[in-house]
Design a protein around this motif. Structure first.
Motif, PDB file in Angstrom:
ATOM      1  N   ILE A 140       8.146 -57.056  -6.074  1.00 27.50           N
ATOM      2  CA  ILE A 140       9.570 -56.537  -5.838  1.00 27.50           C
ATOM      3  C   ILE A 140       9.629 -55.298  -4.874  1.00 27.50           C
ATOM      4  CG2 ILE A 140      11.867 -55.808  -6.441  1.00 27.50           C
ATOM      5  CD1 ILE A 140      11.267 -57.473  -8.973  1.00 27.50           C
ATOM      6  N   THR A 141       8.805 -54.288  -5.317  1.00 27.03           N
ATOM      7  CA  THR A 141       8.557 -53.118  -4.887  1.00 27.03           C
ATOM      8  C   THR A 141       7.449 -53.006  -3.754  1.00 27.03           C
ATOM      9  OG1 THR A 141       7.311 -52.071  -6.355  1.00 27.03           O
ATOM     10  CG2 THR A 141       9.518 -51.893  -6.787  1.00 27.03           C
ATOM     11  N   GLY A 142       6.519 -53.832  -3.807  1.00 35.32           N
ATOM     12  CA  GLY A 142       5.360 -53.791  -2.902  1.00 35.32           C
ATOM     13  C   GLY A 142       4.349 -52.873  -3.135  1.00 35.32           C
ATOM     14  N   ILE A 143       4.611 -51.876  -4.337  1.00 37.17           N
ATOM     15  CA  ILE A 143       3.601 -50.895  -4.752  1.00 37.17           C
ATOM     16  C   ILE A 143       2.218 -51.469  -5.225  1.00 37.17           C
ATOM     17  CG2 ILE A 143       3.315 -49.063  -6.273  1.00 37.17           C
ATOM     18  CD1 ILE A 143       6.080 -48.505  -6.066  1.00 37.17           C
ATOM     19  N   ILE A 144       1.074 -51.008  -4.652  1.00 35.53           N
ATOM     20  CA  ILE A 144      -0.190 -51.615  -5.137  1.00 35.53           C
ATOM     21  C   ILE A 144      -0.790 -50.597  -6.047  1.00 35.53           C
ATOM     22  CG2 ILE A 144      -2.471 -52.312  -3.982  1.00 35.53           C
ATOM     23  CD1 ILE A 144      -1.061 -52.963  -1.574  1.00 35.53           C
ATOM     24  N   THR A 145      -1.250 -51.190  -7.066  1.00 36.29           N
ATOM     25  CA  THR A 145      -1.779 -50.394  -8.127  1.00 36.29           C
ATOM     26  C   THR A 145      -3.423 -50.899  -8.208  1.00 36.29           C
ATOM     27  OG1 THR A 145      -1.321 -51.951  -9.946  1.00 36.29           O
ATOM     28  CG2 THR A 145       0.053 -49.943  -9.631  1.00 36.29           C
ATOM     29  N   LYS A 146      -4.394 -50.097  -8.747  1.00 38.77           N
ATOM     30  CA  LYS A 146      -5.752 -50.272  -8.595  1.00 38.77           C
ATOM     31  C   LYS A 146      -6.204 -50.523 -10.232  1.00 38.77           C
ATOM     32  CE  LYS A 146     -10.438 -48.743  -7.355  1.00 38.77           C
ATOM     33  NZ  LYS A 146     -11.074 -47.642  -6.806  1.00 38.77           N
ATOM     34  N   HIS A 147      -6.965 -51.407 -10.738  1.00 40.94           N
ATOM     35  CA  HIS A 147      -7.157 -51.725 -12.221  1.00 40.94           C
ATOM     36  C   HIS A 147      -8.776 -51.871 -11.977  1.00 40.94           C
ATOM     37  CE1 HIS A 147      -3.028 -52.886 -13.284  1.00 40.94           C
ATOM     38  NE2 HIS A 147      -2.994 -52.968 -12.068  1.00 40.94           N
ATOM     39  N   GLU A 148      -9.458 -51.199 -13.098  1.00 39.36           N
ATOM     40  CA  GLU A 148     -10.842 -51.088 -13.108  1.00 39.36           C
ATOM     41  C   GLU A 148     -11.109 -52.104 -14.571  1.00 39.36           C
ATOM     42  OE1 GLU A 148     -12.773 -49.651 -11.372  1.00 39.36           O
ATOM     43  OE2 GLU A 148     -11.850 -48.214 -10.200  1.00 39.36           O
ATOM     44  N   HIS A 149     -12.258 -52.548 -14.337  1.00 41.13           N
ATOM     45  CA  HIS A 149     -12.696 -53.607 -15.206  1.00 41.13           C
ATOM     46  C   HIS A 149     -12.843 -52.829 -16.693  1.00 41.13           C
ATOM     47  CE1 HIS A 149     -15.659 -55.940 -17.647  1.00 41.13           C
ATOM     48  NE2 HIS A 149     -15.291 -56.910 -17.021  1.00 41.13           N
TER      49      HIS A 149
END
Length: 284
Positions: free
Chosen positions: A129-138
């Motif tokens: 919806i917002t287009g915000i990109i988050t980073k996720h580590e293993h």
């Protein structure tokens, strides 16, 4: 209500474009597919048609789709979906071939968890919806559940059995139960069910463009009407600007800019004297 993340919201690079439909299975002779065909109540050869249907496709970003089917990680349906599919398989074990029941799953509510059994690169998740990109580590502890757009849950679960086959400690218990229920049909199949005889050679399912997502449109208010952008200048102003732009950008010719009569031809200016004049000047 949780945000409906879909499979095209995942990327390895954090760069998101138009998703592409990647086929989950491409070989109709794949043993997991044949077990699905037998255990889910299909007739022999029916699975071939399903390879070209939306249930065999995941719509992924190109960078993620190129690695999504490697071993070590997979989409796994939620426990209630796995349990429902395993129950049908176990019921069909007790039935004659012609009495097998078909599996019916509500595809509109199909959600999966992303399981990574081996070390993997960081993943980027785009909010739908917002287009915000988050980073996720293993191992991605904060990763949300993913709602699949059209994929058949048995196709997804069968592929997960293959992708996680070397990582027993990371395989959910219900996925193991589902796989055990599937393998029963491998030990007790109808005669010649797994024979390659009389099987037509078919082309592999291709990559396909993704259908338009209904997520954004479904979240718009009912009274909201999207209109194309309108220009703030009047037509007369636009015409004057257009005429001025055409005059300014018109190619310059060889004619002098002085005024001339309407019938007079345009005679180019001669910058150098003719060769005969040069020779006469030298003789003098």
């Amino acid at each position: 209500m949780a945000t409906p993340y879909t499979e095209d919201c995942i990327s390895f690079t954090g760069i998101f474009g138009e998703p592409v439909g990647f086929p989950i299975f491409t070989d109709p002779q794949n043993p997991f597919l044949r077990l699905h065909e037998l255990g889910s109540g299909m007739k022999s050869g029916e699975i071939i048609k399903s390879l070209y249907e939306p249930g065999n496709y995941l719509y992924l970003q190109r960078d993620f789709g190129a690695r999504a089917f490697f071993s070590g990680h997979a989409f796994v349906p939620l426990d209630e979906t796995l349990q429902a599919m395993a129950n049908i398989y176990q019921k069909n074990q007790q039935c004659l071939y012609e009495d097998r029941a078909r599996i019916k799953i509500n595809l509109d509510a199909l959600e999966c968890t992303f399981v990574a059994a081996t070390m993997s690169r960081p993943l980027f998740l785009r909010h739908p919806i917002t287009g915000i990109i988050t980073k996720h580590e293993h191992p991605y502890p904060a990763f949300p559940t993913i709602r699949l757009r059209t994929a058949d849950p048995i196709m997804v679960a069968s592929k997960a059995c293959y992708q996680l086959s070397t990582s027993l400690q990371k395989r959910p218990n219900l996925l193991l139960q589902f796989e055990d229920a599937q393998e029963y049909f491998y030990r007790n199949p109808p005669i010649r069910w797994f024979s390659r005889a009389n099987r037509p050679v078919i082309p592999k399912p291709p990559l396909i463009p993704a259908p338009p997502s209904a997520t954004a449109s479904s979240l718009l208010p009912a009274h909201c009407i999207v209109r194309p952008a309108m220009s703030t200048t009047t037509p007369s102003t636009q015409d004057r600007r257009l005429r001025k732009r055409q005059r300014d950008t018109a190619p310059s010719g060889e004619c002098p800019p002085t005024k001339r009569s309407r019938g007079a031809p345009c005679i180019p200016l001669r910058r150098n004297p003719p060769r005969a004049a040069k020779n006469n000047g030298r003789k003098m």
